[in-house]
Design an enzyme around this catalytic site. Structure first.
Site, short mmCIF file in Angstrom:
data_model
loop_
_atom_site.label_atom_id
_atom_site.label_comp_id
_atom_site.label_asym_id
_atom_site.label_seq_id
_atom_site.Cartn_x
_atom_site.Cartn_y
_atom_site.Cartn_z
N SER A 157 5.93 5.48 -7.02
CA SER A 157 5.21 4.63 -6.07
C SER A 157 3.79 4.48 -6.56
CB SER A 157 5.22 5.28 -4.68
OG SER A 157 4.32 4.63 -3.80
N TYR A 159 4.25 12.77 0.79
CA TYR A 159 4.90 11.69 0.05
C TYR A 159 4.19 11.45 -1.28
CZ TYR A 159 6.58 6.97 -1.04
OH TYR A 159 7.12 5.87 -1.67
#
Length: 250
Positions: free
Chosen positions: A142, A155
């Site tokens: 990401s 995350y």
């Protein structure tokens, strides 16, 4: 270059970026094995893949389960005589939560789905691809794996781990004919972004404002980058490839 006769193993492939990438490989002629938790959604994804004129197999399981990952990769090899490419897209998103309020259970779930799952997938994919004469793996991290995100610390930590493991694996496998790269998407169409934007519209707007191209990316755009890194970028390994509308540029 056609991928006819090649095989690819894709985790998290029954929706979003994973499914878009599985379909892109199928369009290029590759047979596709998908590994995701929801058996019903897997069957629907396989039907879409087979409509491209290739073979598809579905394995239902959790990427955090080593036995399940090992057997799915082995079954893929048995089905098609080898494994040439893999895309590890399985993952989980974090709720917008301050670090001091994040439960240990949620932290461990995020690390298992994103970091542990990528580690286990690569462990068995590398062995299979090496035995098949070489190929490539692409992981999915990401933009948050390159630039930290407040209120999504676990995350971001998991995605930073994916980037680090990718680079380490690339160094280990470079002489074995196995290339390992990672895509780092920004805000991208798919279930994860839609759910995030619905629950946190203010933060979604803030995230979008940080993308110089001023739009959400399409999952097919990420799939194109994965195909490039796996098939075409034959002198590229250990690279973290942003697909983020310029999000990580500045």
């Amino acid at each position: 270059m056609s991928l006819r006769g090649k095989s690819v193993f894709v985790t998290g492939a029954n929706s979003g970026i994973g499914l878009a990438t599985a379909l892109r490989f199928a369009e290029e002629g590759a047979n596709v094995a998908i590994f995701s938790r929801r058996a019903g959604a897997n069957a629907e994804a396989c039907a879409l893949i087979e409509a491209k004129g290739v073979e598809a197999y579905s394995f239902a399981g959790d990427v955090g389960d080593e036995d399940a990952v090992r057997e799915a990769v082995a079954a893929t090899v048995r089905a098609w005589g080898g494994l040439h490419y893999a895309f590890n897209a399985a993952g989980a998103a974090q709720s917008v939560t301050p670090l001091t309020e994040l439960s240990l259970d949620e932290y461990e779930t995020l690390m298992s789905a994103n970091a542990r799952g990528t580690f286990l997938s690569m462990k068995y994919e590398i062995l299979a691809i090496r035995a098949s004469g070489g190929g490539a793996i692409c992981n999915c991290a990401s933009a948050a794996g390159l630039i930290p995100s407040a209120f999504q610390v676990a995350y971001a930590g998991a995605k930073f781990a994916v980037v680090g493991m990718t680079r380490g694996a690339a160094l280990e496998c470079a002489k074995d004919g196995v290339r390992v790269n990672v895509v780092c998407p920004g805000a991208t169409t798919g279930e994860m972004w839609v759910d995030f934007a619905r629950k946190h519209p203010d933060r979604a707007a803030l995230a979008l404002a940080k993308h110089p191209m001023n739009r959400v990316g399409e999952k097919e755009e990420v799939a194109a980058a994965v195909l490039f890194l796996c098939r075409d970028a034959t002198f590229t390994t250990g690279h973290a490839f942003p697909v983020d509308g310029g999000r990580t540029t500045g």
